[in-house]
Write an enzyme that holds these catalytic residues in place. Sequence first.
Site, PDB file in Angstrom:
ATOM      1  N   GLU A 157      59.077  21.906  57.332  1.00 18.38           N
ATOM      2  CA  GLU A 157      58.451  20.616  57.650  1.00 18.38           C
ATOM      3  C   GLU A 157      58.602  19.646  56.480  1.00 18.38           C
ATOM      4  OE1 GLU A 157      54.570  21.690  59.016  1.00 18.38           O
ATOM      5  OE2 GLU A 157      55.389  22.517  60.859  1.00 18.38           O
ATOM      6  N   ARG A 179      72.321  21.279  71.466  1.00 17.33           N
ATOM      7  CA  ARG A 179      71.250  20.487  72.081  1.00 17.33           C
ATOM      8  C   ARG A 179      70.376  19.926  70.968  1.00 17.33           C
ATOM      9  NH1 ARG A 179      71.799  21.217  77.887  1.00 17.33           N
ATOM     10  NH2 ARG A 179      69.905  19.993  78.008  1.00 17.33           N
TER      11      ARG A 179
END
Length: 418
Positions: free
Chosen positions: A57, A236
């Site tokens: 993160e 994707r």
Amino acid sequence: MPAFDPTLPESDPEIARLVAEENRLENDKIRLIASENYASRAVMEATGSVFTNKYSEGYPGKRYYEGQQVVDQVEELAVRRLKALFGAEHVNVQPYSGSPANLAVYFAFCNPGDTVMGLALPAGGHLTHGHTVSITGKYFKSVQYGVRKSDHRIDMDQVRDLARQSRPKLLWCGTTAYPRTLDFQAFRAIADEVGALLVADVAHLAGLICGGAHPSPVGIADVVTSTTHKTFRGPRGGMIFCKEKHAAAIDKAVFPGLQGGPHNHVTAAIAGAANEASRPEFKTYAKDVVENAQTLGAALTDAGFGVITGGTDNHLLLVDVTSKGTTGKQLAQALDRAGIVLNYNAVPFDPRKPFDPSGVRIGTPSVTTRGMGKDVMVRIADWINRVTQKPTDDASLARIAAEVKEVCAKYPAPGIRV
Ligand code: DSN
């Protein structure tokens, strides 16, 4: 000794069998879904790599977890390559796909209830450009523009009029089922006149843009969003390009605004796809995608299909099949049985319902990746026409499926192992 680490077939024969079946299906069928493609073996390997194990993160150099020595390099490389490829000031590669990328743009610049404007879904726009059933149509005041009745092209006079009346905060230009070139400069002029931010969603066009087969909105629009797996031929994923002055707002909206940890295995594969797209052969690919679509459109017109706008400038065709005495859904289902995969699609001003509309959408990115050329496009038009003549005749559909399979065998698809 390491613990026993079985392969997929050893560990889970059921999933292994399904993977093998999908390989077979993607190998043996002509895939004409305009938003699909074949990712290369290299892209597939990066997607299936150890980066799937890592949490990170934050952004390179400013993470909330340790152990980012390699992940930071991956994300920086992806960003560097995409900046060079698209000539962008800033790139964020963390959106999980196109819809989250678009939501991040709303979150960066809008408050609930603000006015936004986009191309209506039935006219070829996307759900996330303010369609009623989407969160973007429910949380924002959505104004939708369309295409002209006379020629089914985007009505820039209507765009200007609606923008003057509603003064949207965001003006979206982007499409999922529109066969003509988008005039980004004309959208820019309207956005400037009404004080809107211009956002271009080029999910369908990204590969054509970096391959030089469609004009680029980068540097014209304030923000450009895209997926990474359509004409761009990556994994994707999603990406957002913007001017430097919007970089902080976009980055903050993606993380921590909308998402947690980025999918680092996808970021690695996006970097790989950017590398492939920078090669000269990708320019040839982009040009061939468009030429194949034009050839297919001309052959379908000759066979009596209602090709919307009379042809295409890009990778897709929108085809009204009413003249053939069928509906989009009936034809799409019959074609699937004949080894040709596409999706049914509303045509502009469609009198039928979206779940069984009058048209089909046909795209050439996948067949072009396999190396199929104009001769195959003419055969595809013939197969589609033959299916309309006997849509419920099992023997006829099986005969066509066998012909399709024979042609497919001559054009091995990248990334497919059968
Ligand atoms: N689902 C994509 C398409 O098929 O065009 C758009 O998100």
